[in-house]
Design a protein around this motif. Structure first.
Motif, PDB file in Angstrom:
ATOM      1  N   TYR A 521       0.829  -1.209   0.000  1.00  0.00           N
ATOM      2  CA  TYR A 521       0.000   0.000   0.000  1.00  0.00           C
ATOM      3  C   TYR A 521       0.866   1.264   0.000  1.00  0.00           C
ATOM      4  CZ  TYR A 521      -3.545   3.417   1.351  1.00  0.00           C
ATOM      5  OH  TYR A 521      -4.377   4.513   1.383  1.00  0.00           O
ATOM      6  N   GLN A 525       1.286   4.030  -2.951  1.00  0.00           N
ATOM      7  CA  GLN A 525       0.911   5.397  -2.604  1.00  0.00           C
ATOM      8  C   GLN A 525       2.056   6.367  -2.898  1.00  0.00           C
ATOM      9  OE1 GLN A 525      -2.469   5.870  -2.252  1.00  0.00           O
ATOM     10  NE2 GLN A 525      -2.176   6.966  -0.330  1.00  0.00           N
ATOM     11  N   GLU A 530      -1.879   3.657  -9.350  1.00  0.00           N
ATOM     12  CA  GLU A 530      -3.228   3.140  -9.148  1.00  0.00           C
ATOM     13  C   GLU A 530      -3.460   2.002 -10.128  1.00  0.00           C
ATOM     14  OE1 GLU A 530      -7.004   5.459  -9.907  1.00  0.00           O
ATOM     15  OE2 GLU A 530      -6.882   5.610  -7.732  1.00  0.00           O
ATOM     16  N   LYS A 537      -8.789  -3.352  -9.366  1.00  0.00           N
ATOM     17  CA  LYS A 537      -8.881  -2.154  -8.518  1.00  0.00           C
ATOM     18  C   LYS A 537      -9.911  -2.385  -7.403  1.00  0.00           C
ATOM     19  CE  LYS A 537      -8.968   1.840 -10.647  1.00  0.00           C
ATOM     20  NZ  LYS A 537      -9.466   3.059 -11.346  1.00  0.00           N
ATOM     21  N   THR A 538     -11.081  -2.932  -7.776  1.00  0.00           N
ATOM     22  CA  THR A 538     -12.130  -3.207  -6.781  1.00  0.00           C
ATOM     23  C   THR A 538     -11.643  -4.214  -5.744  1.00  0.00           C
ATOM     24  OG1 THR A 538     -13.809  -2.828  -8.481  1.00  0.00           O
ATOM     25  CG2 THR A 538     -14.517  -3.958  -6.485  1.00  0.00           C
ATOM     26  N   TYR A 540      -8.570  -4.932  -4.969  1.00  0.00           N
ATOM     27  CA  TYR A 540      -7.456  -4.337  -4.214  1.00  0.00           C
ATOM     28  C   TYR A 540      -7.974  -3.535  -3.011  1.00  0.00           C
ATOM     29  CZ  TYR A 540      -3.518  -1.211  -3.173  1.00  0.00           C
ATOM     30  OH  TYR A 540      -2.523  -0.504  -2.537  1.00  0.00           O
ATOM     31  N   TYR A 541      -8.918  -2.642  -3.265  1.00  0.00           N
ATOM     32  CA  TYR A 541      -9.423  -1.808  -2.171  1.00  0.00           C
ATOM     33  C   TYR A 541     -10.228  -2.618  -1.152  1.00  0.00           C
ATOM     34  CZ  TYR A 541      -7.734   2.389  -4.478  1.00  0.00           C
ATOM     35  OH  TYR A 541      -6.915   3.345  -5.019  1.00  0.00           O
ATOM     36  N   ARG A 542     -10.970  -3.632  -1.645  1.00  0.00           N
ATOM     37  CA  ARG A 542     -11.718  -4.499  -0.709  1.00  0.00           C
ATOM     38  C   ARG A 542     -10.749  -5.307   0.152  1.00  0.00           C
ATOM     39  NH1 ARG A 542     -17.036  -5.502  -2.728  1.00  0.00           N
ATOM     40  NH2 ARG A 542     -17.357  -6.899  -0.960  1.00  0.00           N
ATOM     41  N   MET A 544      -7.549  -4.438   0.927  1.00  0.00           N
ATOM     42  CA  MET A 544      -6.880  -3.542   1.865  1.00  0.00           C
ATOM     43  C   MET A 544      -7.761  -3.257   3.083  1.00  0.00           C
ATOM     44  SD  MET A 544      -3.816  -2.847   1.177  1.00  0.00           S
ATOM     45  CE  MET A 544      -2.632  -3.024  -0.154  1.00  0.00           C
ATOM     46  N   GLU A 545      -9.042  -3.068   2.805  1.00  0.00           N
ATOM     47  CA  GLU A 545      -9.999  -2.813   3.886  1.00  0.00           C
ATOM     48  C   GLU A 545     -10.092  -4.019   4.820  1.00  0.00           C
ATOM     49  OE1 GLU A 545     -14.777  -1.855   4.347  1.00  0.00           O
ATOM     50  OE2 GLU A 545     -13.835  -1.692   2.371  1.00  0.00           O
TER      51      GLU A 545
END
Length: 659
Positions: A521, A525, A530, A537-538, A540-542, A544-545
């Protein structure tokens, strides 16, 4: 709607290997299971199931996912249907929130057909057990056939009252729509000649005993009805018509009850009628199915082939037209199956033989009298030909025609040797005949292909050379690392860009300890990178959360929070490496290095490679700018030089990492 607590409980209890094992014959392969694809016609297993990750992947079709995804793909269930099926299998009570009238109206047609069919089964069972005509006519008939009450209930046998519209009126009263009653064939709707514009409604199965036809997963697809009266105008047996949920050519009667026994015994007994299946099952022979009164189809054979490669066809002792029946068995040979034939004594069929003999005697008879199909056919036709040379020649061609259907070359040669010995003819003649048949089939196939080719020549484009999408592969690798090692604590080597005493740019390493997901991450960053592919992408963010919020991150738990398309993507990523296990490298003395041993190195290498790729992409973009501009390009050229230096440093670093 099904409550979240029920869904969570289903995912917690359901085991992907157990559920798929009901449909596919799985064999242990290391820590995984493998089997033949249930979605394509293949002879080499490419279907993998991971009990550890609770996912599956079919490398022949590209499909994959969790246990729910399998049921949705294989059984064409909706998501709620799959959850309910699993809840029933694992005896979990389904809690549902109240549905609005609008939501009920939106229920799809397929589910409505299933609901109507399930209601019909319950209705006809109720008539059988709870009405005087049902008990006097239907139940008496089944008991006369020798079926116990337990067997009658297990197979969902029923009875339709000998009244024109008893079932239809009851179903309409219960709120089921006439449209769905008609589409399942349970109700026949016709114009009323006496009242123009009006419709008359009839029960299809009026005055018949009923056999419920189940899918591989146990859903009610349709019915077979047998008339008990002496009405010569009415058909003795009547089946449900084709519908969206019932395709006769793709269904085997009894498969729901037989599937586990077929896989366990590695053999399937194929009979002709409903009562043959039920009587054999009741006697203890559980691996038995019927083709529902139709000629055997490739789709039906493929259902069996997922569970076993061995079929034993059981014929009546005095079966009329046995020779014609044998022609249908050639189709089984074409599918690469091993076929055996067993005939019963004169006057007997599977139903009567199982009814009149003990389990041990039936098993012994089947073992002693089952013959290889080619051997059986040769023996049978040789007797018919006797001393007639013309008949004998026709018989030999017929037998060689069957041998030609066998895909396995070694089996074909063995069959030729057996046939030559039994028919007293040279092997050379048989091999020549076999070759002629092969050439003829090849020429016909080539002719068909040429015709198809000509039909499309006008619009055919030259295929573009396949190119690797580097960024796609690297983003996919990042997702894989996060899924497998996201929570791992590792010591990484950070690279800090500095000037040395000579004023040259250098990368100085700094050791830092962090969790894998934190490192990835922060690196992305820092470089303002990105992911470009929407699904990645979807995910990845799910990810990380989930990794940040949950101390005990579980892949199976993460999967059931995604929609089915993303589940398929994640499963494909996780199971990709399992593809190579199919080749059994260890037997070839090749031992691939496990990724888990060098997690930090894998992370660093992936991020560095992505950086290099993006730098080269930026350099290319800047070079195009200089070509298009006519004014001073000194600043752009300076930026290019800077990027070229950085790219060289990163590549040097990559070489060290890879060494």
């Amino acid at each position: 709607m099904i409550s979240k607590s029920t869904i969570d409980q289903v995912y917690e209890m359901a085991r992907v290997e157990e559920v798929i094992g009901d449909f596919v014959n799985l064999k242990k392969s290391g820590s995984n299971f493998k089997g033949l694809s249930p979605f394509t016609d293949e002879r080499t297993p490419s279907f993998m199931v991971s009990p550890v990750k609770q996912i599956w992947k079919d490398f022949s079709s590209g499909k994959g996912g969790n246990v729910v995804a399998f049921l949705m793909e294989h059984e064409h269930f909706t998501y709620p249907e799959a959850i309910k099926y699993l809840a029933k299998k694992y005896q979990i009570e389904v809690e549902e929130t109240e549905q609005s009238d609008e939501q009920k109206e939106q229920a799809n047609e397929r589910e409505s057909l299933y609901l109507v069919s399930e209601y019909a089964k319950e209705y006809y069972e109720g008539v059988l057990w709870n009405t005087e005509p049902g008990k006097a006519v239907g139940l008496s008939y089944f008991k006369e056939r020798g079926f116990t009450e337990e067997t009658i209930r297990l197979f969902g046998l029923g009875y339709g009252l000998d009244e024109w519209d008893a079932f239809t009126e009851q179903a309409l009263e219960k709120g089921y729509q006439l449209d769905y009653l008609e589409k399942t064939g349970l109700t026949i709707v016709k114009d009323d000649p006496r009242n123009p514009g009006q419709k008359r409604k009839f029960d299809r199965f009026k005055g018949r005993v009923l056999f419920t036809i189940h899918s591989l997963s146990g859903r009610v697809l349709g019915f077979g009805g047998r008339i008990l009266g002496n009405d010569k105008k009415a058909a003795k047996y009547l089946n449900s018509p084709e519908s969206e949920i019932y395709h006769k050519s793709k269904v085997l009667y009894g498969i729901y009850f037989a599937k586990q026994a077929i896989a366990r015994e590695d053999n399937c007994y194929l009979v002709e009628g409903y009562t043959d299946v039920i009587q054999m099952y009741q006697r203890g022979i559980r691996n038995v199915v019927a083709s529902s009164g139709t000629a055997l189809t490739p789709e039906q054979i493929r259902i069996i082939s997922r569970l076993t490669k061995n079929i034993t066809v059981l014929f009546d002792g005095d079966a009329a037209g046995l020779r014609a029946s044998l022609r249908g068995v050639d189709l089984i040979l074409e599918q690469g199956m091993n076929v055996r034939i067993c005939t019963f004594p004169a006057g007997e069929d599977p139903d009567s033989f199982a009814k009149n003999n003990a389990y041990e005697d039936v098993v012994l008879y089947l073992e002693e009298n089952s013959k290889d199909f080619i051997q059986f056919k040769t023996s049978l036709l040789a007797k018919e030909a006797a001393n007639d040379p013309i008949k004998k020649a026709d018989t030999i061609r017929d037998i060689v025609g069957s041998i030609a259907k066998v895909p396995d070359r070694i089996k074909r040669e063995i069959y030729v040797q057996q046939c030559a010995a039994m028919m007293n003819i040279s092997e050379e003649v048989l091999f020549n005949t076999l070759a002629q048949i092969g050439r003829k089939d090849f020429q016909e196939a080539s002719k068909r292909r040429n015709q198809e080719t000509k039909a499309f020549e006008v619009v055919r484009d030259t295929p573009a050379e396949a190119r690797v999408d580097v960024q796609y592969e690297l983003e996919r690798k990042i997702i894989e690392i996060l899924l497998l090692y996201g929570k791992e604590m590792e010591e990484f080597e950070d690279l800090v860009l500095k000037e040395n005493e000579e004023g040259e740019l250098v990368l100085e390493p700094e050791r830092v300890e962090a969790r894998v997901y934190e490192k990835i991450y922060l690196d992305l960053q820092e470089d303002e990178i990105e992911l470009t592919h929407d699904h990645f992408k979807t995910i990845y963010y799910r990810l990380m959360e989930a990794l940040n919020e949950k101390e005990d991150f579980q892949i199976a738990e993460f999967l059931h929070e995604l929609d089915q398309q993303l589940v398929n993507d994640v499963s494909s990523i996780l199971m990709e490496e399992e593809k190579y296990n199919l080749h059994n490298w260890e037997r070839k003395d090749i031992y691939p290095k496990e990724k888990a041993r060098t997690i930090a190195q894998l992370v660093s290498e992936t991020i560095l490679t992505l950086r290099c790729f993006l730098i080269k992409k930026r350099i290319h973009s800047l070079q195009q700018d200089t070509e298009e501009k006519t004014e001073d390009n000194s600043e752009v050229l300076e930026e290019i030089v800077h990027y070229l230096q950085l790219n060289k440093l990163l590549n040097n670093k990559l070489n060290r990492v890879l060494s």
